[in-house]
Enzyme design. Structure first.
Site, PDB file in Angstrom:
ATOM      1  N   HIS A  69       0.833  -1.202   0.000  1.00 19.26           N
ATOM      2  CA  HIS A  69       0.000   0.000   0.000  1.00 19.26           C
ATOM      3  C   HIS A  69       0.866   1.250   0.000  1.00 19.26           C
ATOM      4  O   HIS A  69       0.385   2.321   0.343  1.00 19.26           O
ATOM      5  CB  HIS A  69      -0.910   0.003   1.236  1.00 19.26           C
ATOM      6  CG  HIS A  69      -1.920  -1.107   1.226  1.00 19.26           C
ATOM      7  ND1 HIS A  69      -2.363  -1.718   2.365  1.00 19.26           N
ATOM      8  CD2 HIS A  69      -2.572  -1.710   0.203  1.00 19.26           C
ATOM      9  CE1 HIS A  69      -3.251  -2.662   2.058  1.00 19.26           C
ATOM     10  NE2 HIS A  69      -3.393  -2.674   0.746  1.00 19.26           N
ATOM     11  N   HIS A  70       2.160   1.106  -0.359  1.00 19.38           N
ATOM     12  CA  HIS A  70       3.022   2.303  -0.308  1.00 19.38           C
ATOM     13  C   HIS A  70       2.571   3.334  -1.336  1.00 19.38           C
ATOM     14  O   HIS A  70       2.873   4.512  -1.215  1.00 19.38           O
ATOM     15  CB  HIS A  70       4.499   1.942  -0.496  1.00 19.38           C
ATOM     16  CG  HIS A  70       4.876   1.631  -1.911  1.00 19.38           C
ATOM     17  ND1 HIS A  70       4.513   0.466  -2.540  1.00 19.38           N
ATOM     18  CD2 HIS A  70       5.563   2.343  -2.832  1.00 19.38           C
ATOM     19  CE1 HIS A  70       4.975   0.474  -3.772  1.00 19.38           C
ATOM     20  NE2 HIS A  70       5.616   1.598  -3.986  1.00 19.38           N
ATOM     21  N   LYS A  75      -2.637  -2.463  -7.848  1.00 17.25           N
ATOM     22  CA  LYS A  75      -2.914  -2.816  -9.250  1.00 17.25           C
ATOM     23  C   LYS A  75      -2.379  -4.201  -9.549  1.00 17.25           C
ATOM     24  O   LYS A  75      -1.270  -4.542  -9.134  1.00 17.25           O
ATOM     25  CB  LYS A  75      -2.199  -1.781 -10.141  1.00 17.25           C
ATOM     26  CG  LYS A  75      -2.491  -1.905 -11.603  1.00 17.25           C
ATOM     27  CD  LYS A  75      -3.614  -0.974 -12.009  1.00 17.25           C
ATOM     28  CE  LYS A  75      -4.114  -1.240 -13.402  1.00 17.25           C
ATOM     29  NZ  LYS A  75      -4.921  -2.463 -13.532  1.00 17.25           N
ATOM     30  N   LYS A  99       7.476  -4.438 -10.120  1.00 16.80           N
ATOM     31  CA  LYS A  99       7.290  -4.077 -11.533  1.00 16.80           C
ATOM     32  C   LYS A  99       6.853  -2.618 -11.660  1.00 16.80           C
ATOM     33  O   LYS A  99       7.430  -1.851 -12.437  1.00 16.80           O
ATOM     34  CB  LYS A  99       6.186  -4.996 -12.081  1.00 16.80           C
ATOM     35  CG  LYS A  99       6.203  -5.237 -13.538  1.00 16.80           C
ATOM     36  CD  LYS A  99       5.125  -6.262 -13.903  1.00 16.80           C
ATOM     37  CE  LYS A  99       5.448  -7.658 -13.415  1.00 16.80           C
ATOM     38  NZ  LYS A  99       4.457  -8.660 -13.855  1.00 16.80           N
ATOM     39  N   ASP A 104       8.033   3.165 -13.015  1.00 18.17           N
ATOM     40  CA  ASP A 104       7.455   4.429 -12.529  1.00 18.17           C
ATOM     41  C   ASP A 104       5.949   4.518 -12.739  1.00 18.17           C
ATOM     42  O   ASP A 104       5.435   5.532 -13.228  1.00 18.17           O
ATOM     43  CB  ASP A 104       8.140   5.631 -13.217  1.00 18.17           C
ATOM     44  CG  ASP A 104       9.549   5.830 -12.719  1.00 18.17           C
ATOM     45  OD1 ASP A 104       9.790   5.577 -11.525  1.00 18.17           O
ATOM     46  OD2 ASP A 104      10.410   6.209 -13.537  1.00 18.17           O
ATOM     47  N   LYS A 111      -2.807  -8.794  -6.865  1.00 19.90           N
ATOM     48  CA  LYS A 111      -3.131  -9.852  -7.831  1.00 19.90           C
ATOM     49  C   LYS A 111      -4.384 -10.571  -7.375  1.00 19.90           C
ATOM     50  O   LYS A 111      -4.677 -10.629  -6.168  1.00 19.90           O
ATOM     51  CB  LYS A 111      -1.980 -10.866  -7.918  1.00 19.90           C
ATOM     52  CG  LYS A 111      -1.952 -11.618  -9.223  1.00 19.90           C
ATOM     53  CD  LYS A 111      -1.369 -10.755 -10.329  1.00 19.90           C
ATOM     54  CE  LYS A 111      -1.347 -11.438 -11.654  1.00 19.90           C
ATOM     55  NZ  LYS A 111      -0.560 -10.652 -12.623  1.00 19.90           N
ATOM     56  N   SER A 367      -1.968  -0.139 -18.760  1.00 17.00           N
ATOM     57  CA  SER A 367      -3.122  -0.108 -17.842  1.00 17.00           C
ATOM     58  C   SER A 367      -3.149   1.225 -17.105  1.00 17.00           C
ATOM     59  O   SER A 367      -4.217   1.796 -16.858  1.00 17.00           O
ATOM     60  CB  SER A 367      -3.020  -1.241 -16.815  1.00 17.00           C
ATOM     61  OG  SER A 367      -3.597  -2.412 -17.321  1.00 17.00           O
TER      62      SER A 367
HETATM   63  P1  NAD Z   1      -3.149 -16.398 -21.754  1.00 17.23           P
HETATM   64  O1  NAD Z   1      -4.104 -17.193 -20.969  1.00 17.23           O
HETATM   65  O2  NAD Z   1      -3.671 -15.420 -22.747  1.00 17.23           O
HETATM   66  O3  NAD Z   1      -2.122 -17.347 -22.541  1.00 17.23           O
HETATM   67  C1  NAD Z   1      -1.345 -18.342 -21.953  1.00 17.23           C
HETATM   68  C2  NAD Z   1      -1.039 -19.372 -23.023  1.00 17.23           C
HETATM   69  O4  NAD Z   1      -0.107 -20.331 -22.497  1.00 17.23           O
HETATM   70  C3  NAD Z   1      -2.279 -20.138 -23.473  1.00 17.23           C
HETATM   71  O5  NAD Z   1      -2.337 -20.115 -24.882  1.00 17.23           O
HETATM   72  C4  NAD Z   1      -2.051 -21.539 -22.920  1.00 17.23           C
HETATM   73  O6  NAD Z   1      -2.656 -22.548 -23.711  1.00 17.23           O
HETATM   74  C5  NAD Z   1      -0.534 -21.623 -22.939  1.00 17.23           C
HETATM   75  N1  NAD Z   1       0.011 -22.650 -22.052  1.00 17.23           N
HETATM   76  C6  NAD Z   1      -0.469 -23.078 -20.857  1.00 17.23           C
HETATM   77  N2  NAD Z   1       0.304 -24.063 -20.360  1.00 17.23           N
HETATM   78  C7  NAD Z   1       1.276 -24.273 -21.256  1.00 17.23           C
HETATM   79  C8  NAD Z   1       2.383 -25.162 -21.317  1.00 17.23           C
HETATM   80  N3  NAD Z   1       2.623 -26.036 -20.352  1.00 17.23           N
HETATM   81  N4  NAD Z   1       3.207 -25.105 -22.397  1.00 17.23           N
HETATM   82  C9  NAD Z   1       2.972 -24.219 -23.396  1.00 17.23           C
HETATM   83  N5  NAD Z   1       1.933 -23.347 -23.389  1.00 17.23           N
HETATM   84  C10 NAD Z   1       1.107 -23.373 -22.341  1.00 17.23           C
HETATM   85  O7  NAD Z   1      -2.206 -15.690 -20.658  1.00 17.23           O
HETATM   86  P2  NAD Z   1      -1.342 -14.373 -20.849  1.00 17.23           P
HETATM   87  O8  NAD Z   1      -2.152 -13.214 -20.422  1.00 17.23           O
HETATM   88  O9  NAD Z   1      -0.685 -14.387 -22.191  1.00 17.23           O
HETATM   89  O10 NAD Z   1      -0.248 -14.597 -19.695  1.00 17.23           O
HETATM   90  C11 NAD Z   1       0.903 -15.409 -19.901  1.00 17.23           C
HETATM   91  C12 NAD Z   1       1.946 -15.077 -18.837  1.00 17.23           C
HETATM   92  O11 NAD Z   1       2.263 -13.682 -18.906  1.00 17.23           O
HETATM   93  C13 NAD Z   1       1.494 -15.319 -17.389  1.00 17.23           C
HETATM   94  O12 NAD Z   1       2.617 -15.699 -16.624  1.00 17.23           O
HETATM   95  C14 NAD Z   1       1.018 -13.951 -16.943  1.00 17.23           C
HETATM   96  O13 NAD Z   1       1.071 -13.794 -15.538  1.00 17.23           O
HETATM   97  C15 NAD Z   1       2.052 -13.080 -17.634  1.00 17.23           C
HETATM   98  N6  NAD Z   1       1.622 -11.686 -17.822  1.00 17.23           N
HETATM   99  C16 NAD Z   1       0.488 -11.373 -18.509  1.00 17.23           C
HETATM  100  C17 NAD Z   1       0.140 -10.036 -18.685  1.00 17.23           C
HETATM  101  C18 NAD Z   1      -1.055  -9.623 -19.501  1.00 17.23           C
HETATM  102  O14 NAD Z   1      -1.184  -8.412 -19.754  1.00 17.23           O
HETATM  103  N7  NAD Z   1      -1.898 -10.514 -19.953  1.00 17.23           N
HETATM  104  C19 NAD Z   1       0.934  -9.034 -18.115  1.00 17.23           C
HETATM  105  C20 NAD Z   1       2.092  -9.378 -17.431  1.00 17.23           C
HETATM  106  C21 NAD Z   1       2.428 -10.720 -17.294  1.00 17.23           C
END
Ligand code: NAD
Length: 475
Positions: A69-70, A75, A99, A104, A111, A367
């Site tokens: 909460h700093h 988010k 992150k 910034d 989460k 975002s």
């Molecule tokens: P998503 O659900 O859109 O896509 C994830 C994909 O990974 C899917 O297509 C799924 O079928 C595939 N997958 C699952 N298990 C798998 C495996 N064992 N081997 C290969 N592929 C596999 O999710 P996303 O939003 O793209 O998020 C992916 C990663 O990025 C997560 O770690 C998430 O926390 C991180 N992330 C996402 C965002 C965002 O804006 N969406 C932002 C920062 C970080």
């Protein structure tokens, strides 16, 4: 600790982040109590709620964690997966805090997660669960434009964010800032242009920046620039698909793509949009006509390549496969894809790891732009686009008069164009990712820090310390 983590790491996911934090703390001289406060999760809300699915009542397990909460609001995304658990959500919330500090973005980390498999639950039931989850968050004051602002993550997207906004609005009608209670919404529902692809584009900008540094490319024995670099991407979801598209467009060669059901491989390169079309039409990336199938999807990570981008889930590179990874650069598009043991193995091998707390920050950056747009109630560029165009047109007329030369209509169109929302969002994102990269790299060099991850943590922790000190909590 989940079964999978047990197999691949001696640490729980949260321990992994604590370990990375402690490595960075060696470079910071501040009293331990403040470091402990920064590390701890401020609020953990674990809930169970009933939802009627068909004729049965199902009890749904869900979480929202506010790590810090700093700065407010908090988010962070919401994840739908059967692997969701408290340790995972706490870790992902902590990553969000670091992150945001690095790029910034003035938010504390948070989460959310719901333990469901969105692939087997019907859309109607996903909507019911999403709306009920949102009302639980409202009841406990865990959501709101100035409190806590969710976004998409693994298993969620624009559709779920739209339902969250609609539920919030129906229970808080008259709140003029209600649109800012969630980001990652469709543009027609107050979203910002460029959010959908922001995380993947941020990954692209970060890796592109690294590949432009001759000293770093010499270290891993690669040429400067992205053109011709061989890339493997795991996960063709929101982040992986967009990252793959931007790398492909920039002239890199995507030699393999890995999904749950298997991987596909073509040494000469895959056409990402064709693969995506094939996935849409057949429901799988396998049997793509211009590639070979690999049944064991994890083996794709071990193929010879220059850059490996894990963009699916955590702990996919662990002590049992790290030695077989041949990539020279790993870009952590997913959160926590490398366990601490694997991290050490890869560092000894001389692999450059671009850490998640920097590399996938493009999503939260845009975002933030969406949140500002919602609070200001005006689209980016609306006030200045036409004004800029008129000014540029006048300038071109003066140039034509002075130079006694006509500029073609086509050239005039390009030069005088005013900024659209997408242009402003992308330039803000590009600038953020370039700055973030160099801040981490400069700190790594000046403080003789062993790797980018530790340097990124030091940068983040110092910024949070500064914020706590200015708040006056720790005189
Ligand atoms: P998503 O659900 O859109 O896509 C994830 C994909 O990974 C899917 O297509 C799924 O079928 C595939 N997958 C699952 N298990 C798998 C495996 N064992 N081997 C290969 N592929 C596999 O999710 P996303 O939003 O793209 O998020 C992916 C990663 O990025 C997560 O770690 C998430 O926390 C991180 N992330 C996402 C965002 C965002 O804006 N969406 C932002 C920062 C970080």
């Amino acid at each position: 600790m989940s079964k999978n983590q047990n197999k691949t790491s001696a640490y729980s996911f949260f321990n992994c982040i604590e370990k990375n934090f402690d490595k960075a703390a060696r470079f910071i001289s501040i009293e331990q109590g403040l470091l402990d406060q920064i590390k701890a999760c401020n609020a953990v809300y674990r809930m169970h709620f009933p939802v009627k699915i068909g004729k049965e009542i199902k009890v749904i397990e869900a979480y929202r964690v506010q790590h810090s909460h700093h700065k407010l609001p908090c988010k962070g995304g919401i994840r739908y997966s059967m692997k969701v658990n408290q340790d995972e959500v706490m870790t992902l919330a902590a990553l969000m805090t670091y992150k945001c500090a690095i790029v910034d973005v003035p938010f504390g980390g948070a989460k959310g997660g719901i333990k469901i498999d969105p692939q087997t639950v019907s859309i109607e039931n996903i909507e019911k669960i999403t709306r009920r989850y949102t009302s639980e968050l409202i009841k406990k004051n865990f959501i709101g434009p100035g409190i806590d602002v969710p976004a998409p993550d693994y298993g969620t997207g624009e559709r779920e964010m739209s339902w969250i906004f609609d539920t919030f609005l129906s229970l808080r009608s008259g709140d003029v800032d209600a649109l800012a209670c969630v980001t990652g919404k469709p543009v027609s529902q107050g979203g910002v242009r460029g959010r959908k692809e922001a995380t993947g584009l941020g990954v692209f900008y970060g890796i592109r920046e690294l590949c432009l540094v001759k000293e770093d490319m010499d270290y891993v024995g690669l040429d400067v620039g992205l053109v011709g670099k061989k890339i493997i991407i795991q996960g063709l979801g929101n982040v992986g698909y967009h990252a793959a598209t931007f790398f492909h467009e920039a002239g890199a060669i995507i030699i393999a793509l890995a999904e749950r059901e298997g991987a596909i491989y073509n040494e000469k390169g895959l056409n990402v949009s064709k693969v995506f079309l094939h996935l849409k039409n057949t429901g799988s990336i396998l049997n793509f006509p211009e590639a070979k199938n690999m049944e064991n999807t994890e083996k794709a990570l071990e193929l010879e390549c220059d850059i490996l981008i894990p963009a699916a889930l955590e702990n996919v590179i662990h002590k049992n496969n790290a030695n077989r990874i041949k990539a020279k650069i790993i870009g952590e598009a997913a959160n926590g894809p490398i366990t601490p043991e694997a991290d050490e193995i890869l560092e000894k091998k001389g692999v450059i790891i671009v850490p998640d707390i920097y590399l996938n920050a493009g999503g939260v950056t845009v975002s933030y732009f969406e949140w500002i747009k919602n609070l200001s109630h005006v689209r980016y560029g609306r006030m200045e686009k036409k004004f800029s165009e008129n000014m540029n047109a006048e300038l071109l007329q003066v140039i034509e008069t002075i130079c006694k030369k006509k500029i073609s209509v086509e050239e005039k169109k390009i030069i005088s164009r005013g900024p659209r929302e997408i242009d402003l969002v992308r330039s803000g994102l590009e600038d953020t990712m370039i700055n973030g990269f160099h801040k981490i790299r400069d700190l790594k060099k000046s403080s003789k820090i062993e790797n980018m991850r530790t340097a990124a943590f030091v940068l983040a922790i110092n910024k949070i310390i500064d914020s706590y000190e200015k708040l006056g909590i720790f005189p």
